[in-house]
Design an enzyme around this catalytic site. Structure first.
Site, PDB file in Angstrom:
ATOM      1  N   LYS A   9      39.222  40.005  44.714  1.00 27.66           N
ATOM      2  CA  LYS A   9      40.425  40.793  44.992  1.00 27.66           C
ATOM      3  C   LYS A   9      41.705  39.979  44.815  1.00 27.66           C
ATOM      4  O   LYS A   9      42.797  40.526  44.856  1.00 27.66           O
ATOM      5  CB  LYS A   9      40.370  41.371  46.406  1.00 27.66           C
ATOM      6  CG  LYS A   9      39.279  42.412  46.563  1.00 27.66           C
ATOM      7  CD  LYS A   9      39.270  42.995  47.954  1.00 27.66           C
ATOM      8  CE  LYS A   9      38.172  44.040  48.079  1.00 27.66           C
ATOM      9  NZ  LYS A   9      38.087  44.599  49.418  1.00 27.66           N
ATOM     10  N   CYS A  10      41.546  38.675  44.628  1.00 27.56           N
ATOM     11  CA  CYS A  10      42.691  37.773  44.508  1.00 27.56           C
ATOM     12  C   CYS A  10      42.978  37.489  43.035  1.00 27.56           C
ATOM     13  O   CYS A  10      42.114  37.004  42.303  1.00 27.56           O
ATOM     14  CB  CYS A  10      42.378  36.470  45.236  1.00 27.56           C
ATOM     15  SG  CYS A  10      43.594  35.163  44.974  1.00 27.56           S
TER      16      CYS A  10
END
Length: 113
Positions: A9-10
Site C-alpha cells: 500500500k506504500c
C-alpha cells in the site's frame, strides 16, 4: 539474496521493489504486516541498519499517537511494541548480507547492492 520488508500500500515501498527487480536482484519479499518479524528479527535488522528502534517508528500512525506518543520506552520495549504493531515499522527496509537501508528515497537501496 536481497530481502525487502514491504507494504504494497506504500508507494515508496512499491517503487523500491520495482527498482530491485529492474536491477535483477534475487528477492525475498516479506509483507511485514502479514508476516510480522519477531522482536529478535527486528533487532538483527536494526543492527544492520545501524539504527535504534525509535528511529524507524512511523510516528504519524494513529496507533502511535493514541498509545505511544510522548512515552519513553527502552529499545527492548520498542522492539516488542513494533512486533505487536507492525504498522509502526518504517518501510521499506532492504537487507543484503550484513547491510541494510531504508528505501527512502528508493534509490538509497543502490548503496547496498
Amino acid at each position: 539474496m536481497v530481502t525487502i520488508y514491504h507494504n504494497n500500500k506504500c508507494s515508496k515501498s512499491r517503487q523500491t521493489l520495482e527498482l530491485l527487480r529492474e536491477k535483477g536482484e534475487e528477492l525475498q519479499v516479506v509483507e511485514y504486516l502479514k508476516d510480522t518479524p519477531s522482536a529478535e528479527e527486528l533487532k538483527v535488522v536494526l543492527r544492520k541498519l545501524g539504527l535504534k528502534p525509535e528511529q524507524v517508528l512511523r510516528k504519524g500512525e494513529q496507533v502511535y499517537k493514541e498509545k505511544f506518543a510522548g512515552k519513553s520506552y527502552s529499545d527492548e520495549e520498542w522492539l516488542q511494541i513494533m512486533a505487536a504493531n507492525p504498522i509502526l515499522i518504517e518501510r521499506p527496509i532492504v537487507v543484503k548480507g550484513d547491510k541494510a537501508t531504508l528505501g527512502r528515497p528508493p534509490e538509497k537501496v543502490l548503496d547496498i547492492l
